[in-house]
Design a protein around this motif. Structure first.
Motif, PDB file in Angstrom:
ATOM      1  N   VAL A 168       0.837  -1.204   0.000  1.00 18.31           N
ATOM      2  CA  VAL A 168       0.000   0.000   0.000  1.00 18.31           C
ATOM      3  C   VAL A 168       0.871   1.253   0.000  1.00 18.31           C
ATOM      4  O   VAL A 168       0.625   2.207  -0.757  1.00 18.31           O
ATOM      5  CB  VAL A 168      -0.956  -0.008   1.217  1.00 18.31           C
ATOM      6  CG1 VAL A 168      -1.644   1.350   1.373  1.00 18.31           C
ATOM      7  CG2 VAL A 168      -2.005  -1.097   1.060  1.00 18.31           C
ATOM      8  N   ASP A 169       1.923   1.259   0.843  1.00 20.51           N
ATOM      9  CA  ASP A 169       2.809   2.426   0.907  1.00 20.51           C
ATOM     10  C   ASP A 169       3.485   2.688  -0.428  1.00 20.51           C
ATOM     11  O   ASP A 169       3.574   3.832  -0.890  1.00 20.51           O
ATOM     12  CB  ASP A 169       3.874   2.225   1.993  1.00 20.51           C
ATOM     13  CG  ASP A 169       3.294   2.308   3.390  1.00 20.51           C
ATOM     14  OD1 ASP A 169       2.148   2.739   3.509  1.00 20.51           O
ATOM     15  OD2 ASP A 169       3.987   1.924   4.349  1.00 20.51           O
ATOM     16  N   TYR A 170       3.980   1.624  -1.045  1.00 21.20           N
ATOM     17  CA  TYR A 170       4.660   1.786  -2.327  1.00 21.20           C
ATOM     18  C   TYR A 170       3.723   2.319  -3.399  1.00 21.20           C
ATOM     19  O   TYR A 170       4.065   3.253  -4.142  1.00 21.20           O
ATOM     20  CB  TYR A 170       5.259   0.447  -2.779  1.00 21.20           C
ATOM     21  CG  TYR A 170       6.665   0.210  -2.307  1.00 21.20           C
ATOM     22  CD1 TYR A 170       7.717   0.977  -2.787  1.00 21.20           C
ATOM     23  CD2 TYR A 170       6.966  -0.794  -1.388  1.00 21.20           C
ATOM     24  CE1 TYR A 170       9.018   0.763  -2.365  1.00 21.20           C
ATOM     25  CE2 TYR A 170       8.260  -1.027  -0.963  1.00 21.20           C
ATOM     26  CZ  TYR A 170       9.281  -0.242  -1.450  1.00 21.20           C
ATOM     27  OH  TYR A 170      10.566  -0.450  -1.035  1.00 21.20           O
ATOM     28  N   VAL A 171       2.543   1.727  -3.512  1.00 22.91           N
ATOM     29  CA  VAL A 171       1.611   2.143  -4.571  1.00 22.91           C
ATOM     30  C   VAL A 171       1.186   3.593  -4.366  1.00 22.91           C
ATOM     31  O   VAL A 171       1.190   4.403  -5.307  1.00 22.91           O
ATOM     32  CB  VAL A 171       0.391   1.209  -4.601  1.00 22.91           C
ATOM     33  CG1 VAL A 171      -0.698   1.765  -5.513  1.00 22.91           C
ATOM     34  CG2 VAL A 171       0.801  -0.184  -5.086  1.00 22.91           C
ATOM     35  N   LEU A 172       0.837   3.951  -3.135  1.00 18.84           N
ATOM     36  CA  LEU A 172       0.380   5.314  -2.875  1.00 18.84           C
ATOM     37  C   LEU A 172       1.509   6.332  -3.044  1.00 18.84           C
ATOM     38  O   LEU A 172       1.304   7.411  -3.614  1.00 18.84           O
ATOM     39  CB  LEU A 172      -0.206   5.413  -1.472  1.00 18.84           C
ATOM     40  CG  LEU A 172      -1.501   4.618  -1.225  1.00 18.84           C
ATOM     41  CD1 LEU A 172      -1.965   4.800   0.212  1.00 18.84           C
ATOM     42  CD2 LEU A 172      -2.598   5.041  -2.187  1.00 18.84           C
ATOM     43  N   SER A 173       2.701   6.006  -2.560  1.00 14.88           N
ATOM     44  CA  SER A 173       3.807   6.956  -2.691  1.00 14.88           C
ATOM     45  C   SER A 173       4.214   7.115  -4.151  1.00 14.88           C
ATOM     46  O   SER A 173       4.540   8.222  -4.598  1.00 14.88           O
ATOM     47  CB  SER A 173       5.011   6.514  -1.853  1.00 14.88           C
ATOM     48  OG  SER A 173       5.508   5.269  -2.297  1.00 14.88           O
TER      49      SER A 173
END
Length: 587
Positions: A143-148
């Motif tokens: 989730v962090d990777y996709v959103l960032s």
């Protein structure tokens, strides 16, 4: 137990209902089942089919690390930290944050050398604390990777507009009034950039590294140019004198607390080195290349950041720095002909955005690939393409998700969701290093180590809460000193009373358990600097992750255990692992 005779939990709707009815039993069996490191490198990795090619060397890893960390955000965080928290001492804030990043990076390095697979933190937590903790960690990472990446893609449009002197909102984004605010600006440029990078990382890791090295070199040249301009145009008196006499003066205008608060803010500029650990499966010589690649990239970035902070502090008094665009604001509209530098900064930041996205999208695909190998998500994600030797399915799926989010969603909405999950993962990895060193495989008594980790985390949390919320004064200093003394005593007591059960054969963290303990404290301290809404969003996504695990993950992994694709760690497996892994590593 008839675990070897049951059919697939997803073969029919009735079969799925029967599986749901057995959730408590399956959860008890699978949630804390820890994989063996030898199993991760053999049977689990075989679920991908084709192996990833080992083509990367230490300089590739340094390039990936620098490219992943040095994005456009540094141009903003320097100004915000200097103006609001540390003043000219922001140089020390970056040095402290760099030390924190190096400690966390060393924790990653021990795991990556010992177990060179593409799973990064997911695999490290899985072999230590079990499947459920690993799934929670891995889902937060994805989730962090996709959103960032979606946030960074949208910022690419803004910085590219700065480079060519265009108003991006008017020229390159389409506003749809029927959509709610924050989701109504369509950014086609961001989508195109994401899809192009997705194609590159699907094609070849070797070529991705070459492109990253070229773009990172160009970005560093821009940063060096900005540093030189800052020192050339700056004045040394700005390091101690504010523009307004009623503001605090000196190199430490806000004291030591301001320096540490600034470090908490700028630490986010170092996030990205963890993606390097996901390349471990594609490194030619993990024992030699990974420690140099990970630690070398963090040290190089720390030097660059400190020089940037010093040049910014010399360029303007800290109380005149524009928190949104410090360099561009300082040089834009100058009558002596230096206004063009803001265009150069926009061009340099654009290169930085592309490199950080490239590294992060490589990392997110490898995380998803290894999560697919563990059977808690469909095995389709684990497939490695026979011709490209890359996880094409995971890369394409996450690339499309990133592009879809980048098309609609505002930058600020995305950035608030990212930081807490990343710090949580760093905290978990530091705990895992200590647990793996001090608890022998198959041990029936892990409680001394678990008790230390719990007590130390609680003490660190208490210190952080007092630091954040207690009023200034001598009582606060005394209580903080007492907390620090208790934390140090806990580490010393644990060090003398609990012997290490395992020592890495090739590369291990020195000064155990001090380095990972300091990393635990610093990650908790930085988590304490985040706002309340961040914790609410983290709780929401964590709750959603638990729901997915209960409804799908635990049943899929239970089926995989039943058909022999996965095991449940036992003393027999551990004995086999120790004997076979020693032979394998020496070979």
């Amino acid at each position: 137990m008839d675990k070897h005779s049951h059919g697939s939990s997803f073969s029919s709707f009735n079969a799925y209902l029967r599986a749901l009815a057995q959730t408590p039993n399956r959860l008890a069996r699978r949630a804390f089942s820890a994989s063996a490191s030898f199993e991760e490198m053999s049977r689990v990795r075989a679920r991908s089919g084709t192996d990833m090619r080992r083509t990367l060397r230490w300089f590739d890893l340094v390039g990936f690390g620098v490219g992943g960390m040095v994005g456009a955000g540094v141009f903003v965080t320097i100004g915000r930290a200097a103006r609001l928290f540390a003043g000219p001492a922001v140089v020390l804030s970056y040095a402290i944050a760099g030390l924190c990043a190096l400690l966390s990076a060393l924790c990653y390095t021990e795991f990556a050398v010992d177990m060179p697979v593409a799973g990064g933190a997911f695999s490290y937590i899985r072999i230590t604390f079990g499947e459920f903790a690993a799934f929670l960690t891995g889902a937060n990472l994805i989730v962090d990777y996709v959103l960032s990446n979606a946030a960074v893609a949208r910022s690419f449009t803004a910085y590219l507009g700065t480079a060519v002197g265009l108003s991006t909102a008017a020229k390159w984004r389409v506003t749809i009034s029927d959509l709610p605010n924050g989701f109504n600006e369509i950014d086609v440029v961001a989508v195109v950039v994401v899809l192009l990078i997705t194609l590159i990382i699907c094609y070849s890791t070797r070529e991705s590294s070459t492109l990253n090295m070229i773009l990172t070199a160009l970005h560093i040249l821009f940063i060096v140019f900005v540093i030189v301009v800052g020192f050339y145009k700056g004045e040394s008196r700005n390091m101690t004198q504010p523009a307004h006499q009623d503001h605090p003066a000196g190199f430490f205008p806000f004291g030591a607390s301001g320096v540490f608060s600034g470090a908490a803010m700028v630490y986010l500029s170092y996030i990205g080195y963890d993606a390097v650990s996901t390349m471990a499966e594609e490194v030619r010589s993990p024992v030699k290349d990974i420690p140099i690649g990970v630690s070398g990239s963090v040290i190089l970035v720390t030097v660059l950041y400190c020089l940037m902070a010093a040049s910014m502090s010399m360029l303007l008094p800290y109380d005149m720095i524009d928190v949104e665009a410090p360099y561009s604001g300082a040089l834009r509209g100058k009558s002596d002909g230096w206004g063009w530098v803001s265009n150069v900064i926009g061009a340099g930041a654009s290169f930085g955005i592309v490199t950080s996205m490239l590294v992060a999208m490589l990392g997110q695909a490898r995380y998803m690939c290894v999560i697919g190998r563990s059977a808690v998500v469909p095995a389709w994600f684990a497939r490695v393409h026979a011709k490209t030797s890359t996880p094409v399915n995971a890369s394409a799926f996450l690339g499309i998700c990133t592009a879809a989010i980048a098309l609609f969603t505002d930058l600020n909405i995305l950035l608030n969701l990212v930081t807490i999950g990343t710090l949580f993962v760093f905290y978990m990895v530091a705990n895992a290093v200590i647990y793996r060193r001090y608890v022998s495989a198959g041990s029936k008594n892990p409680w001394p180590t678990l008790s230390f980790l719990l007590c130390f985390s609680l003490t660190s949390t208490l210190f952080t809460l007092i630091w954040q919320f207690a009023p200034r004064g001598k009582p606060k200093g005394y209580v903080l000193g007492a907390c620090a003394g208790i934390a140090i005593a806990l580490i010393q007591l644990f060090h003398f009373m609990v012997p290490q059960a395992r020592k890495p054969e090739f590369w291990g963290l020195p000064f155990m358990p001090w380095i990972p303990s300091i990393s635990i404290f610093l990650n908790i301290f930085l988590l304490g600097s985040l706002d309340g809404p961040s914790y609410l969003r983290f709780g929401f996504f964590s709750g959603l992750t638990v729901l997915v695990y209960l409804l799908y993950g635990v049943h899929a992994s239970f089926d995989a255990e039943g058909d022999g694709s996965l095991g449940q760690k036992s003393e027999e497996i551990v004995t086999e692992e120790n004997e076979t892994e020693d032979q394998n590593l020496r070979a």
